[in-house]
Design an enzyme around this catalytic site. Structure first.
Site, PDB file in Angstrom:
ATOM      1  N   SER A  46       0.803  -1.223   0.000  1.00  0.00           N
ATOM      2  CA  SER A  46       0.000   0.000   0.000  1.00  0.00           C
ATOM      3  C   SER A  46       0.835   1.273   0.000  1.00  0.00           C
ATOM      4  O   SER A  46       0.332   2.347  -0.338  1.00  0.00           O
ATOM      5  CB  SER A  46      -0.948   0.015   1.207  1.00  0.00           C
ATOM      6  OG  SER A  46      -0.226  -0.104   2.418  1.00  0.00           O
ATOM      7  N   ASP A 336      -2.424   8.555   7.576  1.00  0.00           N
ATOM      8  CA  ASP A 336      -3.351   7.781   8.392  1.00  0.00           C
ATOM      9  C   ASP A 336      -2.528   6.979   9.398  1.00  0.00           C
ATOM     10  O   ASP A 336      -1.388   7.330   9.689  1.00  0.00           O
ATOM     11  CB  ASP A 336      -4.268   6.903   7.524  1.00  0.00           C
ATOM     12  CG  ASP A 336      -3.508   5.893   6.661  1.00  0.00           C
ATOM     13  OD1 ASP A 336      -2.329   5.605   6.967  1.00  0.00           O
ATOM     14  OD2 ASP A 336      -4.077   5.386   5.684  1.00  0.00           O
ATOM     15  N   HIS A 339       0.295   5.079   6.835  1.00  0.00           N
ATOM     16  CA  HIS A 339       0.919   5.584   5.614  1.00  0.00           C
ATOM     17  C   HIS A 339       1.373   7.034   5.747  1.00  0.00           C
ATOM     18  O   HIS A 339       0.658   7.862   6.313  1.00  0.00           O
ATOM     19  CB  HIS A 339      -0.058   5.452   4.439  1.00  0.00           C
ATOM     20  CG  HIS A 339      -0.604   4.075   4.289  1.00  0.00           C
ATOM     21  ND1 HIS A 339      -1.843   3.707   4.773  1.00  0.00           N
ATOM     22  CD2 HIS A 339      -0.062   2.961   3.743  1.00  0.00           C
ATOM     23  CE1 HIS A 339      -2.055   2.424   4.515  1.00  0.00           C
ATOM     24  NE2 HIS A 339      -0.981   1.952   3.897  1.00  0.00           N
TER      25      HIS A 339
END
Length: 372
Positions: A46, A336, A339
């Site tokens: 991600s 977040d 990340h």
């Protein structure tokens, strides 16, 4: 007299024609500048996914606001408010557009590279399975093999494809989820009971090595191996394990460093045994250490809480759809609970491309690799 004037006119005309040709050529070369390498292939999770999870059955998706709030194309599947590290690197390499996701790459686009990264993916096949569908490292490499077949078809023969691919850069950044969504989730995964941190790092490196060999066998020659960052310093880890919500979790970071040290050693092994290939290591862990130790030097004010999403103990890991994020996101290290913000990604991307410290890249940085 008249003959001299005619000769002068002819000379002037020739000079003007030559001047215009040179000027036009110069403008054309500046307008269509070529990137430093013909293509850039990205493998990862991600941290660099740019849309491959958008249309699969997965909880690990970011194709909604406020993700992408600062990205020109809005929400694309990137787990950040804006650009990822590989977006920054692609800009520095001279690409005039971002590398397309495998899920959307079509036709001639694949000749400049493909992004195969998938959120929640890891080196191990089971990693991240509690979040639903994802494409693990082996699956990403298999997708690359499909791309190679298409490149052969477009360029006409295997020799031309091999020559093209040998000049490309291959960026690999996997391993974070093998700790975050596997080893340090003992209620879901048995790996922490099966392996010591040292043994687990060995298992990961063994599987990682197998996929590097597959990439090599399918034309890859310029490899960028990106180390795992400081997972123990993420807002999620702090929310779960830090007594004051600020002190990084040593047992997690120590395990990450075991993996990173072995990954750096892998660079030496491959460089010694593959004379026609070049491998480098990027110390993302050390870069984040700098950002955490001295945030103000990089313009950051908040390092322990994300702009949205805090951690499992608070019931929110990623940004909720249409959630209003913090306004001062350039001052936040994390977007977040997991990340980084675009601001942090810019720092890491730039230092990966051109090292600012000797430890940033080994044995040299991406800018040097591109020249080889």
């Amino acid at each position: 007299m008249y003959m001299d004037m005619d000769r002068m006119r002819i000379g002037i005309k020739r000079w003007l024609v030559a001047f215009i040709v040179v000027a036009v050529a110069g403008l054309a070369s500046r307008g269509v500048a070529q990137p430093q390498v013909p293509c850039y292939f990205v493998f990862g999770d991600s941290l660099v996914d740019n849309g491959n999870n958008n249309d699969i059955q997965s909880l690990a998706r970011a194709n909604y606001l406020p993700y992408g709030i600062d990205f020109p194309g809005g929400p694309t599947g990137r787990f950040s408010n804006g650009k990822t590290t590989v977006d920054v690197i692609s800009e520095l390499l001279g690409f005039d557009d971002y590398i397309p996701a495998y899920a959307s790459a079509r036709g001639q686009d694949i000749l400049r590279g493909v992004n195969y990264a998938s959120a929640a993916a890891g080196i191990r096949q089971e990693t991240g399975q509690q979040l639903g569908a994802r494409i693990d490292f082996a699956g990403q490499v298999n997708n690359y093999k499909n791309t190679v077949a298409q490149v052969v078809q477009i360029l006409g023969d295997e020799a031309s494809a091999a020559d093209h691919l040998s000049k490309c850069i291959y960026s690999i950044g996997v391993g974070s989820n093998d700790y975050l969504n596997n080893y340090f989730m003992p209620l879901t995964y048995p790996t922490s009971r099966q392996f010591s941190p040292e043994q687990y790092a060995d298992v990961l490196i063994q599987e990682y090595t197998e996929q590097l060999r597959n990439l090599y066998n399918y034309g890859a020659r310029k490899f960028v191996l990106i180390g795992v960052g400081q997972i123990g310093c993420s807002p999620n880890a702090l929310a779960q394990n830090s007594p004051d919500g600020k002190t990084c979790v040593d047992r997690i970071n120590s395990a990450n460093q075991l993996f990173n040290n072995k990954l750096r050693g892998l660079v030496d092994t491959f460089n010694s045994n593959s004379p026609d290939a070049h491998f480098i290591y990027i110390d993302a862990y050390g870069m984040f250490q700098d950002l955490i130790d001295n945030p103000s030097a990089f313009g950051f004010r908040v390092t322990n809480v994300g702009c949205c999403g805090v951690g499992r103990n608070n019931g929110q890991i990623t940004c909720l759809p249409l959630q209003t994020p913090c306004e001062d996101r350039n001052e936040h290290l994390f977007w977040d609970a997991f990340h980084p913000t675009e601001a942090a990604n810019v720092v890491v991307g730039r230092r990966s491309y051109r090292a600012q410290k000797p430890s940033d890249a080994y044995p040299y940085d991406i800018s040097r690799l591109a020249q080889l």
